[in-house]
Design an enzyme around this catalytic site. Structure first.
Site, PDB file in Angstrom:
ATOM      1  CD  GLU A   1      -3.478   0.757   2.403  1.00 27.23           C
ATOM      2  OE1 GLU A   1      -2.694   0.157   2.698  1.00 27.23           O
ATOM      3  OE2 GLU A   1      -3.848   1.533   2.297  1.00 27.23           O
TER       4      GLU A   1
ATOM      5  CG  ASN B   1      -9.500  -1.701   0.951  1.00 29.58           C
ATOM      6  OD1 ASN B   1      -8.790  -2.686   1.655  1.00 29.58           O
ATOM      7  ND2 ASN B   1      -9.271  -0.826   1.983  1.00 29.58           N
ATOM      8  CD  GLU B   2     -10.150  -2.477   5.675  1.00 27.50           C
ATOM      9  OE1 GLU B   2     -10.068  -1.358   6.722  1.00 27.50           O
ATOM     10  OE2 GLU B   2      -9.782  -3.864   6.286  1.00 27.50           O
TER      11      GLU B   2
ATOM     12  CE1 TYR C   1      -3.145  -6.143   8.689  1.00 31.54           C
ATOM     13  CE2 TYR C   1      -5.526  -5.080   8.485  1.00 31.54           C
ATOM     14  CZ  TYR C   1      -3.906  -5.731   8.336  1.00 31.54           C
ATOM     15  OH  TYR C   1      -4.282  -4.704   6.942  1.00 31.54           O
TER      16      TYR C   1
ATOM     17  CD  GLU D   1      -6.247  -4.888   4.369  1.00 32.19           C
ATOM     18  OE1 GLU D   1      -5.822  -3.830   5.675  1.00 32.19           O
ATOM     19  OE2 GLU D   1      -6.786  -4.102   3.425  1.00 32.19           O
TER      20      GLU D   1
ATOM     21  CD  GLN E   1       0.519  -2.279   4.240  1.00 29.53           C
ATOM     22  OE1 GLN E   1       1.037  -2.041   3.327  1.00 29.53           O
ATOM     23  NE2 GLN E   1      -1.018  -2.451   4.464  1.00 29.53           N
TER      24      GLN E   1
END
Ligand code: AHR
Length: 500
Positions: free
Chosen positions: A27, A173-174, A246, A302, A351
């Protein structure tokens, strides 16, 4: 000493483990792109057209199958036209999500797709739904994939005649958060609209990834599968649905540091990491209900550990160190993806470099490069790429921590096209070794290699001065007798066994 018995059913190959579950994510955040992968053509750091050569070589070593870009939250604030044409004319914008730094747009579509060609990986482009328009996304697809027409001509004028034929596209995204704070009903409506205009150009059928849930928000999956997966005529509007989870010990306001940590800190990461299994099970159940044929893949685009940033670094840059705890987390997570590979088809570690659970860290200003313990895990898992999963029966005990459970030993196995069998396993106990008795049922066990990732102490890190403190070594003392393999996994370690 922990004792665990494992049986690998080598004559019962199951589904293919898609290599894309070993994907990565880069990103425009902190030093992931700028001063990470990208050093610029004029840098003293050896590079090919701006992309850092030692990093490209390292990523090629783990054969990264795909790379997601440009975000993350950045994707729904990104306008692709900012990143084409002469670099000196590209607009300088504020990266409002990540540190408020000025984004030069030096890296745009042509540069990123050049990186993917250098890496030999598939690009996975995340489209802007939150602040973009269906037309903007439609034109980005056409710019990348069309053979002819004014956008193909513009692409050629910008230096690229051949279309890239990008297959993987994220539709936002999200969008439940940074991508527009939508309800699932709102997002499903947007997905229907945006997806309609992301066209398949000749020779370039798209794999559209709808924005999926945040962690265990099963209602999001339910609504998007119900309202967004197909149009009124029953035609598919997405071929994948994402999931973000996460492993974040502590709270968003007060995250734990990457290091040091105590016994409870070790266990938190194991327990929160293994929660991925329950989360995937929950979403799988919903997807199975709407899509029993499995046409829509789960795309965990992710995942990884999220700690407090390293002291003295920009909080908006998400730079963190790593220990062997993260290697075990990576192995646990990849094992979960392999166990669910009927539905999990793509995944992306967050990432690639200098951000969150990176596979590499670089010194500020383009200096030295260090590979993290997570890099080594991807190395051990290489033989699983596109291999067929083998059933593993295990009597591993479950540990409890903070109301969550996790296995003390986790193992997966696969059969490759060349007939070799690879078993990957980890010991989630940070203090006790694990004695493993492994039976390879259905074939003679002819061991070719045994490797282990170990650390001198649990909180040790690979640093620029001591880059291989945590390393992959030969696992000594593996015995094969009457078809049974006996080995000892050191505390807090990841290992692989390769049988010819
Ligand atoms: O990976 C960092 C950020 O985490 C991403 O930009 C966003 O999608 C997620 O919240």
């Amino acid at each position: 000493m922990i004792s665990t018995r494992l049986t690998v059913h080598a004559a019962e190959p199951g589904p293919v483990i898609d290599r894309h579950i070993f994907g990565h994510f880069a990103e425009h955040l902190g030093r992931c792109i700028y001063d990470g992968l990208w050093v610029g053509e004029d840098s003293k750091v050896p590079n090919v057209r701006g992309w850092r050569s030692d990093l490209v070589a390292a990523l090629k070593q783990i054969r990264i199958p795909n790379l997601r870009w440009p975000g993350g939250c950045y994707a729904d604030d990104y306008h692709w036209r900012d990143g084409i044409g002469p670099r000196e004319k590209r607009p300088r914008r504020v990266n409002a999500h990540w540190g408020g730094v000025v984004e030069s747009n030096a890296v745009g579509t042509h540069e990123f797709l050049d990186l993917c060609e250098q890496l030999g990986c598939e690009p996975y482009l995340a489209g802007n739904v939150g602040s973009g328009t269906p037309r903007e996304l439609r034109e980005w697809v056409e710019y990348c994939n069309a053979d002819a027409g004014m956008l193909a001509e513009e692409r050629a004028a910008n230096g690229r005649r051949e279309p890239w034929k990008v297959r993987l596209w994220g539709i936002g995204n999200e969008n439940w958060g940074c991508g527009g704070n939508m309800t699932p009903e709102q997002y499903a409506a947007e997905l229907r609209r945006f997806s309609t205009y992301t066209r398949d150009f000749p020779g370039a059928p798209l794999l559209r990834v709808g924005c999926g849930a945040n962690a265990d928000d099963f209602r999001w999956t339910d609504v998007v599968m119900r309202d967004g997966a197909k149009n009124t005529f029953g035609h598919a509007l997405m071929q994948g649905l994402s999931l973000h989870y996460y492993t974040l010990p502590g709270t968003w306001a007060k995250k734990h540091p990457a290091t040091p940590f105590d016994e409870s800190g070790w266990k938190s990461v194991m327990a929160l990491g293994w929660k991925m299994d329950a989360i995937i099970r929950g979403h799988r159940a919903v997807m199975d209900r709407y899509d029993p044929a499995g046409n829509v893949g789960m795309v965990v685009d992710e995942w990884g550990a999220w700690y407090e940033v390293e002291p003295g670094t920009n909080p908006g840059f998400l730079y963190q160190q790593q220990t062997v705890r993260d290697a075990v987390l990576a192995a646990l997570t990849l094992n979960i993806f392999i166990n669910h590979c009927e539905r999990v088809r793509i995944a992306n570690l967050a990432q690639t470099v200098n951000v969150l659970q990176a596979v590499a860290l670089t010194e500020e200003g383009g200096g030295r490069l260090v590979l993290t313990p997570t890099f080594d895990v991807f190395g051990l898992y290489l033989p699983h790429y596109d291999a067929r999963r083998l059933p593993v029966h295990s009597d591993a005990a479950l540990r409890q921590h903070d109301g969550l459970s996790y296995p003390v030993v986790s193992a997966t196995a696969s059969l490759a096209a060349d007939g070799s069998v690879t078993v990957t396993l980890c010991n989630t106990d940070g203090t006790a070794p694990a004695a493993i008795a492994l039976t390879l049922a259905g074939r003679a066990a002819s061991l070719r290699a045994a490797k282990v990732i170990v650390a001198p102490e649990l909180t040790a890190c690979n640093t620029f001065d001591r880059p291989r403190t945590i390393d992959t070594r030969n696992l000594d003392g593996v015995q094969v007798k009457n078809g049974e393999v006996a080995l000892t996994l050191p505390p807090g370690s990841v290992a692989s066994l390769h049988f010819a």
